[in-house]
Motif scaffolding. Structure first.
Motif, PDB file in Angstrom:
ATOM      1  N   ILE A 252       0.855  -1.181   0.000  1.00 51.75           N
ATOM      2  CA  ILE A 252       0.000   0.000   0.000  1.00 51.75           C
ATOM      3  C   ILE A 252       0.894   1.235   0.000  1.00 51.75           C
ATOM      4  N   ARG A 253       0.582   2.196  -0.824  1.00 53.32           N
ATOM      5  CA  ARG A 253       1.259   3.482  -0.777  1.00 53.32           C
ATOM      6  C   ARG A 253       0.499   4.345   0.215  1.00 53.32           C
ATOM      7  N   ALA A 254       1.200   4.929   1.181  1.00 53.68           N
ATOM      8  CA  ALA A 254       0.543   5.641   2.276  1.00 53.68           C
ATOM      9  C   ALA A 254      -0.367   6.759   1.772  1.00 53.68           C
ATOM     10  N   GLU A 255       0.100   7.518   0.781  1.00 52.40           N
ATOM     11  CA  GLU A 255      -0.729   8.608   0.269  1.00 52.40           C
ATOM     12  C   GLU A 255      -2.030   8.084  -0.325  1.00 52.40           C
ATOM     13  N   GLY A 256      -1.979   6.890  -0.915  1.00 54.70           N
ATOM     14  CA  GLY A 256      -3.177   6.298  -1.501  1.00 54.70           C
ATOM     15  C   GLY A 256      -4.230   5.985  -0.460  1.00 54.70           C
ATOM     16  N   ILE A 257      -3.785   5.588   0.731  1.00 51.01           N
ATOM     17  CA  ILE A 257      -4.741   5.321   1.809  1.00 51.01           C
ATOM     18  C   ILE A 257      -5.504   6.589   2.148  1.00 51.01           C
ATOM     19  N   VAL A 258      -4.780   7.663   2.334  1.00 48.99           N
ATOM     20  CA  VAL A 258      -5.394   8.932   2.731  1.00 48.99           C
ATOM     21  C   VAL A 258      -6.346   9.412   1.643  1.00 48.99           C
ATOM     22  N   GLN A 259      -5.919   9.312   0.408  1.00 50.93           N
ATOM     23  CA  GLN A 259      -6.756   9.769  -0.704  1.00 50.93           C
ATOM     24  C   GLN A 259      -8.021   8.942  -0.845  1.00 50.93           C
ATOM     25  N   GLY A 260      -7.979   7.684  -0.413  1.00 43.90           N
ATOM     26  CA  GLY A 260      -9.140   6.811  -0.533  1.00 43.90           C
ATOM     27  C   GLY A 260     -10.148   6.936   0.586  1.00 43.90           C
ATOM     28  N   PHE A 261      -9.804   7.620   1.671  1.00 41.84           N
ATOM     29  CA  PHE A 261     -10.729   7.766   2.790  1.00 41.84           C
ATOM     30  C   PHE A 261     -11.958   8.583   2.380  1.00 41.84           C
ATOM     31  N   ASN A 262     -13.125   8.183   2.891  1.00 37.97           N
ATOM     32  CA  ASN A 262     -14.308   9.022   2.708  1.00 37.97           C
ATOM     33  C   ASN A 262     -14.213  10.231   3.633  1.00 37.97           C
ATOM     34  N   SER A 263     -15.194  11.122   3.571  1.00 35.54           N
ATOM     35  CA  SER A 263     -15.092  12.386   4.311  1.00 35.54           C
ATOM     36  C   SER A 263     -15.017  12.172   5.817  1.00 35.54           C
ATOM     37  N   ASP A 264     -15.769  11.190   6.338  1.00 33.91           N
ATOM     38  CA  ASP A 264     -15.729  10.920   7.778  1.00 33.91           C
ATOM     39  C   ASP A 264     -14.348  10.441   8.205  1.00 33.91           C
ATOM     40  N   MET A 265     -13.835   9.459   7.459  1.00 30.57           N
ATOM     41  CA  MET A 265     -12.511   8.941   7.790  1.00 30.57           C
ATOM     42  C   MET A 265     -11.440  10.010   7.606  1.00 30.57           C
ATOM     43  N   ARG A 266     -11.600  10.871   6.623  1.00 29.61           N
ATOM     44  CA  ARG A 266     -10.597  11.916   6.408  1.00 29.61           C
ATOM     45  C   ARG A 266     -10.581  12.900   7.578  1.00 29.61           C
ATOM     46  N   GLN A 267     -11.737  13.197   8.144  1.00 26.09           N
ATOM     47  CA  GLN A 267     -11.775  14.060   9.330  1.00 26.09           C
ATOM     48  C   GLN A 267     -11.026  13.405  10.488  1.00 26.09           C
ATOM     49  N   LEU A 268     -11.273  12.113  10.686  1.00 26.83           N
ATOM     50  CA  LEU A 268     -10.581  11.413  11.763  1.00 26.83           C
ATOM     51  C   LEU A 268      -9.089  11.364  11.481  1.00 26.83           C
ATOM     52  N   TYR A 269      -8.731  11.057  10.249  1.00 25.08           N
ATOM     53  CA  TYR A 269      -7.301  10.999   9.885  1.00 25.08           C
ATOM     54  C   TYR A 269      -6.613  12.325  10.165  1.00 25.08           C
ATOM     55  N   ASP A 270      -7.230  13.430   9.798  1.00 23.73           N
ATOM     56  CA  ASP A 270      -6.604  14.740   9.996  1.00 23.73           C
ATOM     57  C   ASP A 270      -6.335  15.002  11.476  1.00 23.73           C
ATOM     58  N   ARG A 271      -7.277  14.601  12.345  1.00 23.32           N
ATOM     59  CA  ARG A 271      -7.068  14.787  13.788  1.00 23.32           C
ATOM     60  C   ARG A 271      -5.960  13.870  14.294  1.00 23.32           C
ATOM     61  N   VAL A 272      -5.971  12.619  13.836  1.00 29.39           N
ATOM     62  CA  VAL A 272      -4.940  11.672  14.252  1.00 29.39           C
ATOM     63  C   VAL A 272      -3.571  12.135  13.778  1.00 29.39           C
ATOM     64  N   GLU A 273      -3.468  12.526  12.524  1.00 33.67           N
ATOM     65  CA  GLU A 273      -2.183  12.952  11.967  1.00 33.67           C
ATOM     66  C   GLU A 273      -1.637  14.172  12.709  1.00 33.67           C
ATOM     67  N   ALA A 274      -2.495  15.146  12.994  1.00 38.07           N
ATOM     68  CA  ALA A 274      -2.049  16.348  13.709  1.00 38.07           C
ATOM     69  C   ALA A 274      -1.564  16.001  15.108  1.00 38.07           C
ATOM     70  N   THR A 275      -2.277  15.081  15.778  1.00 36.87           N
ATOM     71  CA  THR A 275      -1.884  14.668  17.126  1.00 36.87           C
ATOM     72  C   THR A 275      -0.529  13.966  17.109  1.00 36.87           C
ATOM     73  N   LEU A 276      -0.352  13.039  16.184  1.00 34.08           N
ATOM     74  CA  LEU A 276       0.912  12.304  16.118  1.00 34.08           C
ATOM     75  C   LEU A 276       2.056  13.198  15.651  1.00 34.08           C
TER      76      LEU A 276
END
Length: 277
Positions: free
Chosen positions: A225-249
């Motif tokens: 899996i290419r990491a950027e591809g995971i992020v690009q494939g997230f739906n809007s809900d998952m992308r909101q969660l990802y953004d919070r997780v990424e900022a925290t980490l």
């Protein structure tokens, strides 16, 4: 307040930086992989910790429970609700192997352009030991798998804290590409069962199969899996969660220059990790 906001009220994301924190992660893994699903022999884990030689060359992300439920708390111990391990095989050895290379090499397709040996070694990582503790899988169907149910949407109608429990596994899924990108390891590999591969692909995660199914704690298959591809494939809900997780980490990595040390090939916990009991 959104479910994602509630999640960060009841859980804190961090990295295992000390031997004590790593043992808390290994204890949670034991409860899931050994006690609950029987993937490991209890006799191989007499101290109640699930661990292996790859732990000392990994980043361990954990979701730490910080709610008020006294039944989930133990004195003087952090409660790991969820965890995921990002194995960085070249931290100590330029030719270091990932678990799937060591244990499942014969199943990998040598001519596949995504084969690990065709990928620059300092850009790859393996995602493994992703789990949500059974104490945080209490909704219907949550106990069916070691990472709980994986809803396509994050609309979780239940009491405030209970509504956040399915987000434990979702946050660990989000943490995987976030960590990979933050430490410069965008080429990700996983060994997963068929059902989990299907669920991940249904979530929009672009898995590329690089080998044949093999017997490794059950039937599993290697994927790239290419990491950027995971992020690009997230739906809007998952992308909101990802953004919070990424900022925290990202903030956590910056606190003590952990990210810089990883990029320089230096393990964050040094000899203390190797000498743990």
């Amino acid at each position: 307040m959104l479910a994602i906001d509630h999640f960060f009220k009841y859980f804190r994301l961090d990295f295992a930086r000390t031997p004590e924190q790593l043992r808390a992660v290994q204890r949670a893994r034991y409860d899931v992989y050994v006690k609950e699903f029987g993937f490991e022999n209890p006799d191989d884990c007499p101290d109640g910790l699930e661990r292996d030689s790859f732990d000392i060359q990994s980043l361990h992300c954990m979701a730490i429970y910080q709610g008020d439920n006294k039944e989930k708390r133990m004195a003087d111990e952090e409660i790991v609700a969820g965890c995921v391990r990002v194995v960085l095989p070249t931290l100590k050895d330029p030719d270091g192997m990932m678990p799937l290379e060591k244990y499942c090499q014969a199943s990998l397709a040598p001519g596949n352009p995504r084969h690990p040996r065709r990928t620059p070694r300092d850009t790859l990582c393996e995602i493994s030991r992703l789990a949500a503790h059974p104490e945080f899988r209490r909704r219907p169907r949550e106990a069916e798998t070691r990472i709980g149910a994986l809803p396509d949407k994050l609309d979780l109608p239940s009491e405030e804290e209970m509504r956040t429990y399915p987000l434990v596994s979702m946050a660990m899924i989000c943490a995987s590409p976030a960590i990979a990108l933050l430490v410069g390891r965008p080429n990700m590999f996983i060994m997963v069962e068929h059902w989990l591969a299907k669920l991940l692909m249904r979530m929009g995660i672009p898995l590329e199969q690089i080998g044949e199914p093999t017997d490794y704690h059950g039937t599993r298959t290697a994927y790239y899996i290419r990491a950027e591809g995971i992020v690009q494939g997230f739906n809007s809900d998952m992308r909101q969660l990802y953004d919070r997780v990424e900022a925290t980490l990202r903030d956590n990595l910056a606190q003590d220059e952990l990210g810089t040390m990883i990029r320089a090939g230096d393990h964050p916990m040094g000899l203390d990790m190797k000498n743990q009991p």
